[in-house]
Write a protein that holds these residues in place. Structure first.
Motif, PDB file in Angstrom:
ATOM      1  N   ALA A  46      41.628  -1.021 -14.282  1.00 40.28           N
ATOM      2  CA  ALA A  46      41.230  -0.826 -12.882  1.00 40.28           C
ATOM      3  C   ALA A  46      39.725  -0.551 -12.839  1.00 40.28           C
ATOM      4  O   ALA A  46      39.270   0.504 -13.281  1.00 40.28           O
ATOM      5  CB  ALA A  46      42.021   0.326 -12.273  1.00 40.28           C
ATOM      6  N   GLY A  95      32.668   3.921  -7.258  1.00 36.88           N
ATOM      7  CA  GLY A  95      32.073   5.088  -7.906  1.00 36.88           C
ATOM      8  C   GLY A  95      31.286   5.937  -6.932  1.00 36.88           C
ATOM      9  O   GLY A  95      30.243   6.507  -7.287  1.00 36.88           O
ATOM     10  N   ALA A  96      31.805   6.082  -5.712  1.00 35.06           N
ATOM     11  CA  ALA A  96      31.064   6.789  -4.656  1.00 35.06           C
ATOM     12  C   ALA A  96      30.731   8.226  -5.051  1.00 35.06           C
ATOM     13  O   ALA A  96      29.615   8.699  -4.826  1.00 35.06           O
ATOM     14  CB  ALA A  96      31.868   6.772  -3.367  1.00 35.06           C
ATOM     15  N   ARG A  97      31.683   8.905  -5.697  1.00 33.45           N
ATOM     16  CA  ARG A  97      31.437  10.318  -6.022  1.00 33.45           C
ATOM     17  C   ARG A  97      30.358  10.499  -7.084  1.00 33.45           C
ATOM     18  O   ARG A  97      29.722  11.536  -7.163  1.00 33.45           O
ATOM     19  CB  ARG A  97      32.744  10.989  -6.467  1.00 33.45           C
ATOM     20  N   SER A 107      44.464  -2.559  -5.758  1.00 30.26           N
ATOM     21  CA  SER A 107      43.854  -3.310  -6.872  1.00 30.26           C
ATOM     22  C   SER A 107      44.886  -3.584  -7.957  1.00 30.26           C
ATOM     23  O   SER A 107      45.004  -4.710  -8.454  1.00 30.26           O
ATOM     24  CB  SER A 107      42.697  -2.511  -7.489  1.00 30.26           C
ATOM     25  N   LYS A 109      38.037  11.148 -17.273  1.00 32.23           N
ATOM     26  CA  LYS A 109      37.678  10.105 -16.301  1.00 32.23           C
ATOM     27  C   LYS A 109      36.296  10.448 -15.770  1.00 32.23           C
ATOM     28  O   LYS A 109      36.103  11.502 -15.156  1.00 32.23           O
ATOM     29  CB  LYS A 109      38.679  10.036 -15.154  1.00 32.23           C
TER      30      LYS A 109
HETATM   31  N1  CTP Z   1      39.528   1.474  -8.784  1.00 38.81           N
HETATM   32  C1  CTP Z   1      39.984   0.172  -8.500  1.00 38.81           C
HETATM   33  N2  CTP Z   1      40.081  -0.209  -7.179  1.00 38.81           N
HETATM   34  C2  CTP Z   1      39.787   0.630  -6.155  1.00 38.81           C
HETATM   35  C3  CTP Z   1      39.366   1.941  -6.453  1.00 38.81           C
HETATM   36  C4  CTP Z   1      39.256   2.327  -7.789  1.00 38.81           C
HETATM   37  O1  CTP Z   1      40.249  -0.599  -9.414  1.00 38.81           O
HETATM   38  N3  CTP Z   1      39.876   0.207  -4.918  1.00 38.81           N
HETATM   39  C5  CTP Z   1      39.336   1.876 -10.182  1.00 38.81           C
HETATM   40  C6  CTP Z   1      37.933   2.426 -10.461  1.00 38.81           C
HETATM   41  O2  CTP Z   1      37.027   1.369 -10.747  1.00 38.81           O
HETATM   42  C7  CTP Z   1      38.141   3.389 -11.604  1.00 38.81           C
HETATM   43  C8  CTP Z   1      39.618   3.780 -11.497  1.00 38.81           C
HETATM   44  O3  CTP Z   1      40.191   2.944 -10.489  1.00 38.81           O
HETATM   45  O4  CTP Z   1      37.913   2.817 -12.874  1.00 38.81           O
HETATM   46  C9  CTP Z   1      39.781   5.250 -11.143  1.00 38.81           C
HETATM   47  O5  CTP Z   1      39.249   5.491  -9.850  1.00 38.81           O
HETATM   48  P1  CTP Z   1      38.049   6.489  -9.509  1.00 38.81           P
HETATM   49  O6  CTP Z   1      37.723   7.318 -10.671  1.00 38.81           O
HETATM   50  O7  CTP Z   1      38.401   7.129  -8.211  1.00 38.81           O
HETATM   51  O8  CTP Z   1      36.820   5.466  -9.334  1.00 38.81           O
HETATM   52  P2  CTP Z   1      36.083   5.027  -8.020  1.00 38.81           P
HETATM   53  O9  CTP Z   1      37.079   4.783  -6.931  1.00 38.81           O
HETATM   54  O10 CTP Z   1      35.183   3.904  -8.392  1.00 38.81           O
HETATM   55  O11 CTP Z   1      35.196   6.314  -7.678  1.00 38.81           O
HETATM   56  P3  CTP Z   1      35.091   7.100  -6.271  1.00 38.81           P
HETATM   57  O12 CTP Z   1      36.501   7.487  -5.902  1.00 38.81           O
HETATM   58  O13 CTP Z   1      34.212   8.246  -6.579  1.00 38.81           O
HETATM   59  O14 CTP Z   1      34.490   6.116  -5.299  1.00 38.81           O
END
Ligand code: CTP
Ligand code: MG
Length: 369
Positions: free
Chosen positions: A8, A13-15, A81, A199
């Motif tokens: 995935a 990677g908003a955070r 996804s 993670k």
């Molecule tokens: N991921 C994905 N599809 C999405 C959201 C997340 O495939 N719509 C993947 C991310 O790329 C990550 C993994 O799921 O490798 C775990 O998610 P997280 O750590 O939450 O990553 P992000 O969603 O990219 O970060 P954030 O929530 O901070 O935006």
């Protein structure tokens, strides 16, 4: 049994707050996603890899990985996804893993496959070290530590079951794949996760994987009359001083070379040529400022310095604290991160004959952003 892997990778990677998907961040000269893919390739237990890519990253991920991986369109949520990626899976067993967990261990990969084969599902867990509490507007509920675990990935499943579960999940978003399985298929099986398998979520998580570099520097200057003896920016009373194009601060020179060498940025001779008139009698502490800036431009700073001064005379014992403090101030380091030692060479060689002074320095530099 054929084993497929879904990575995935379609988040933003908003955070983490970079202005790109956090999976493109570099750790030890390699992107996070490259590290994650390498770990699974190394295992030899995975027959096919399906990577979920967001619209923004689709082209780049296709260019980099489509030779031996299938690229699937990501969705708005991780659940979506993974659902898209499941359509491409051809193995009987599927592992689903966060691209953002590059430190997955070989032991976890094999445990995951074995557990999924034996029981239909495999969810890695680690005991939480902290006392957990659930807060609501009215109350706080202590969950304690006993029986509370953190869930990681890779999570493994019999493909037909997890595909069926996801089909029934419709557009609902779930915390992870295990939750989808539990809701629509049944009881989960667990295996031991690993605390190393973090993670990467916030910018600080990337700093913690500290990109530490180590550098070494050496310098030597001739001792002559009618010159000042300057060590680490401190003028040491002596009847001789060090000869050089600059102020010949042999200690600061070795320290600068150690810093530059840690990041493969050449050396002071390259940056501040002794043929260049602008460095005639240059104050080496000013050059040190420029080296600090060069490291900063690469996103690094000095973490600690250690140097050994080889000098027959003068005795440096009483000067060491002043020299240490001078370098610590210049490098913006606490005193206990600057270690200076001094030694004679027992009368041996050119140092022993008081013809010169040498310094060997080491630098540890770390990523600061
Ligand atoms: N991921 C994905 N599809 C999405 C959201 C997340 O495939 N719509 C993947 C991310 O790329 C990550 C993994 O799921 O490798 C775990 O998610 P997280 O750590 O939450 O990553 P992000 O969603 O990219 O970060 P954030 O929530 O901070 O935006
Ligand atoms: Mg997310």
């Amino acid at each position: 049994m054929k084993v497929s892997l879904i990575l995935a990778c379609a988040g933003s990677g908003a955070r983490a707050g970079f202005n790109h998907n956090k999976l493109w961040e570099q750790i030890d000269g390699k992107s996070v996603i490259d590290h994650t893919i390498s770990a699974f390739r190394k295992s030899n237990l995975i027959d096919e890899i399906i990577i979920t890519a967001s619209e923004v990253d689709f082209e780049k991920m296709s260019a980099l990985y489509s030779k031996d991986c299938v690229i699937a369109k990501g969705g708005d949520t991780r659940t979506q996804s993974v659902k898209n990626a499941l359509d491409k899976v051809t193995g009987e067993i599927v592992l689903i893993h966060d691209g953002a967990r590059p430190f997955v261990t070989q032991k976890m990969i094999s445990n995951c496959i074995e557990t999924a084969k034996a029981t239909g599902s495999a969810i890695p867990i680690i005991p939480t070290p902290n006392t957990m509490v659930r807060l609501s507007d009215e109350d706080c509920e202590y969950l304690g530590k006993g029986g509370i675990y953190s869930i990681q990935t890779p999570q493994g499943f019999l493909t037909k079951h997890i595909t069926n579960a996801y089909a029934r999940a419709c557009d609902k978003s779930f915390n992870d794949d295990g939750e989808v399985y539990k809701e629509f298929i049944g009881k989960l099986s667990f295996y031991d996760g690993d605390a190393k398998n973090v993670k990467l979520t916030y910018a600080n998580d990337f700093v913690c994987q500290q990109q530490i570099r180590f550098g070494v520097g050496f310098d030597c200057h001739r001792l002559v009359e009618n010159r000042k003896l300057i060590l680490g920016g401190v003028t040491i009373p002596h009847d001789k001083g060090l000869l050089g194009h600059s102020d010949a601060d042999v200690l600061t020179h070795a320290v600068m070379d150690a810093m530059l060498s840690a990041l493969s940025l050449r050396d002071i001779g390259y940056h501040f040529s002794d043929k260049d008139p602008q460095y005639k009698d240059a104050d080496s502490m000013k050059l040190l400022d420029r080296v600090i800036k060069m490291l900063d431009d690469k996103g690094y700073k000095v973490d600690s310095i250690s140097a050994c001064i080889m000098a027959e005379k003068p005795k440096l014992l009483t000067h060491i604290p002043t020299i240490t403090s001078s370098l610590a101030t210049a490098l913006n380091l606490p005193l206990d991160k600057v270690g200076i030692t001094a030694t004679t060479l027992e009368g041996l060689g050119f140092v022993g004959r008081e013809e010169g002074i040498c310094v060997h320095a080491n630098a540890v530099v770390v990523k600061h952003t």
